[in-house]
Design a protein around this motif. Structure first.
Motif, PDB file in Angstrom:
ATOM      1  N   ARG A 151      34.309 -22.891  -0.859  1.00 32.90           N
ATOM      2  CA  ARG A 151      34.489 -21.516  -0.383  1.00 32.90           C
ATOM      3  C   ARG A 151      35.310 -20.698  -1.380  1.00 32.90           C
ATOM      4  O   ARG A 151      35.035 -19.508  -1.594  1.00 32.90           O
ATOM      5  N   TRP A 152      36.300 -21.316  -2.010  1.00 34.63           N
ATOM      6  CA  TRP A 152      37.067 -20.607  -3.034  1.00 34.63           C
ATOM      7  C   TRP A 152      36.185 -20.288  -4.235  1.00 34.63           C
ATOM      8  O   TRP A 152      36.255 -19.201  -4.802  1.00 34.63           O
ATOM      9  N   THR A 155      34.226 -17.052  -3.902  1.00 29.13           N
ATOM     10  CA  THR A 155      34.845 -15.743  -4.089  1.00 29.13           C
ATOM     11  C   THR A 155      34.581 -15.293  -5.517  1.00 29.13           C
ATOM     12  O   THR A 155      34.273 -16.106  -6.397  1.00 29.13           O
ATOM     13  N   ASN A 306      34.028  -6.228  -2.702  1.00 32.22           N
ATOM     14  CA  ASN A 306      33.708  -6.877  -1.430  1.00 32.22           C
ATOM     15  C   ASN A 306      34.092  -8.351  -1.360  1.00 32.22           C
ATOM     16  O   ASN A 306      34.360  -8.870  -0.263  1.00 32.22           O
ATOM     17  N   TYR A 307      34.118  -9.011  -2.523  1.00 30.01           N
ATOM     18  CA  TYR A 307      34.285 -10.465  -2.493  1.00 30.01           C
ATOM     19  C   TYR A 307      35.343 -10.965  -3.477  1.00 30.01           C
ATOM     20  O   TYR A 307      35.287 -12.113  -3.908  1.00 30.01           O
ATOM     21  N   PHE A 309      38.459 -11.837  -3.045  1.00 28.34           N
ATOM     22  CA  PHE A 309      39.074 -13.042  -2.503  1.00 28.34           C
ATOM     23  C   PHE A 309      38.390 -13.506  -1.221  1.00 28.34           C
ATOM     24  O   PHE A 309      38.892 -14.403  -0.542  1.00 28.34           O
ATOM     25  N   ARG A 310      37.271 -12.916  -0.898  1.00 27.27           N
ATOM     26  CA  ARG A 310      36.514 -13.288   0.301  1.00 27.27           C
ATOM     27  C   ARG A 310      35.226 -13.987  -0.122  1.00 27.27           C
ATOM     28  O   ARG A 310      34.477 -13.458  -0.937  1.00 27.27           O
ATOM     29  N   ASP A 313      28.690 -15.840   1.622  1.00 23.90           N
ATOM     30  CA  ASP A 313      28.158 -16.928   2.436  1.00 23.90           C
ATOM     31  C   ASP A 313      26.944 -17.568   1.757  1.00 23.90           C
ATOM     32  O   ASP A 313      25.796 -17.273   2.070  1.00 23.90           O
TER      33      ASP A 313
END
Length: 324
Positions: A151-152, A155, A306-307, A309-310, A313
């Motif tokens: 998941r990291w 980002t 938008n991404y 640090f997020r 998917d």
């Protein structure tokens, strides 16, 4: 020169577009491949000259130039894989064998990337070697810390800092496995790669450019820059025609990535040279927007906003896939 790879794509390409692409492919510019020849001369001469004069340029300027040229070289390798600037794949391969980016043998990249271009299998785990998705079965087998790492990596910051390292580990693990299994073609490919890499390191040493600095401050950042382009280049979608993005970006990025920001066009017409992709896009913008169901990005800053640090998917693939 530009045969369709599926009946569906052939149906989508209307007669006027086919005629336009055919006419462009017969022009002197496209037939001569002059832009690609000039590109090769610029990259190679720039890379060797930067090392030869790095003490005059200074460490900061020479390092920045080498990152730029090495990233550009990887874009050139992609163009060579797709049949440019000559019709002879072995000759094109010779132009891209030198491992300026260090970690990836040309043959490994070539085979992986051509497998990636099977559009019906695009993004499918176990089928698309360049996908970031996993099958549901494999995702469930990951430990909690492994899922956190993935998941990291998903980002934008993680893709720049962590993804190159994970890719390098994956390539080296594949190399070790090939040697253990005694796969002669793979072993031969790696031996050639090591010989050429020794020549690159010799040139670095000859010009008093530290090898460790090149690995850490040139090669790794260059790999990271390529992740800007590929951050969300593909998505899982029922329609294969909607899986590739279009990123509208500025001229410097377009030159650095050789117009691969028009990725939907490239997957639709992989034989079109880099200097023709924008031309095709501008001619059929609305049609391509419909084709990829609005998967159009307004520049790489959109991903950053938008991404940063997020995580995006791209973990479990929503469709059927082969476990890997």
């Amino acid at each position: 020169m530009l045969p369709p790879d599926s009946a569906r794509r052939s149906a989508w390409l209307n007669d006027s577009q086919r005629l336009a692409v055919r006419q462009w492919s017969q022009s002197w510019l496209w037939r001569s491949e002059l832009p690609t020849w000039l590109l090769m001369i610029t990259i190679y001469s720039g890379w060797f000259a930067t090392l030869a004069f790095h003490q005059t340029l200074g460490l900061v300027a020479s390092t920045a130039l080498l990152i730029l040229l090495t990233t550009w070289y990887m874009s050139l390798q992609h163009e060579l894989i797709h049949g440019h600037p000559t019709r002879w794949p072995r000759l094109n391969q010779l132009f891209g064998l030198l491992p300026l980016a260090v970690w990836y043998p040309y043959g490994l990249y070539r085979d992986s990337h051509l497998a990636h271009h099977r559009n019906q299998l695009l993004t499918v785990p176990g089928e698309d070697p360049e996908t970031y998705y996993f099958s549901a079965e494999r995702w469930q087998r990951f430990s909690e810390w492994q899922q956190r790492v993935i998941r990291w990596r998903n980002t934008f910051v993680g893709r720049l800092l962590l993804a190159p390292l994970l890719d390098i580990f994956g390539v080296l693990a594949g190399m070790v496995a090939s040697f253990r299994r005694g796969e002669r073609p793979a072993i031969a490919m790696w031996l050639v790669h090591f010989i050429l890499l020794a020549l690159v390191f010799y040139w670095l040493e000859h010009n008093d450019f530290p090898i460790l600095w090149y690995l850490a401050a040139v090669s790794y950042p260059a790999l990271a820059v390529t992740k800007v382009r590929s951050f969300l280049e593909h998505r899982a979608a029922d329609d294969p025609l909607a899986r590739s993005a279009i990123t509208e970006t500025s001229l410097p990025w377009r030159l650095l990535f050789l117009n691969l920001n028009y990725h939907s066009v490239h997957h639709d017409l992989p034989g079109v040279p880099w200097y023709g992709l924008r031309k095709v896009w501008l001619r059929d913008t609305e049609r391509y927007q419909q084709r990829n169901q609005g998967f159009v990005v307004k520049g790489y800053r959109e991903w950053w906003r938008n991404y940063r640090f997020r995580p995006v998917d791209v973990t479990v693939h929503p469709g059927k896939s082969h476990d890997r």
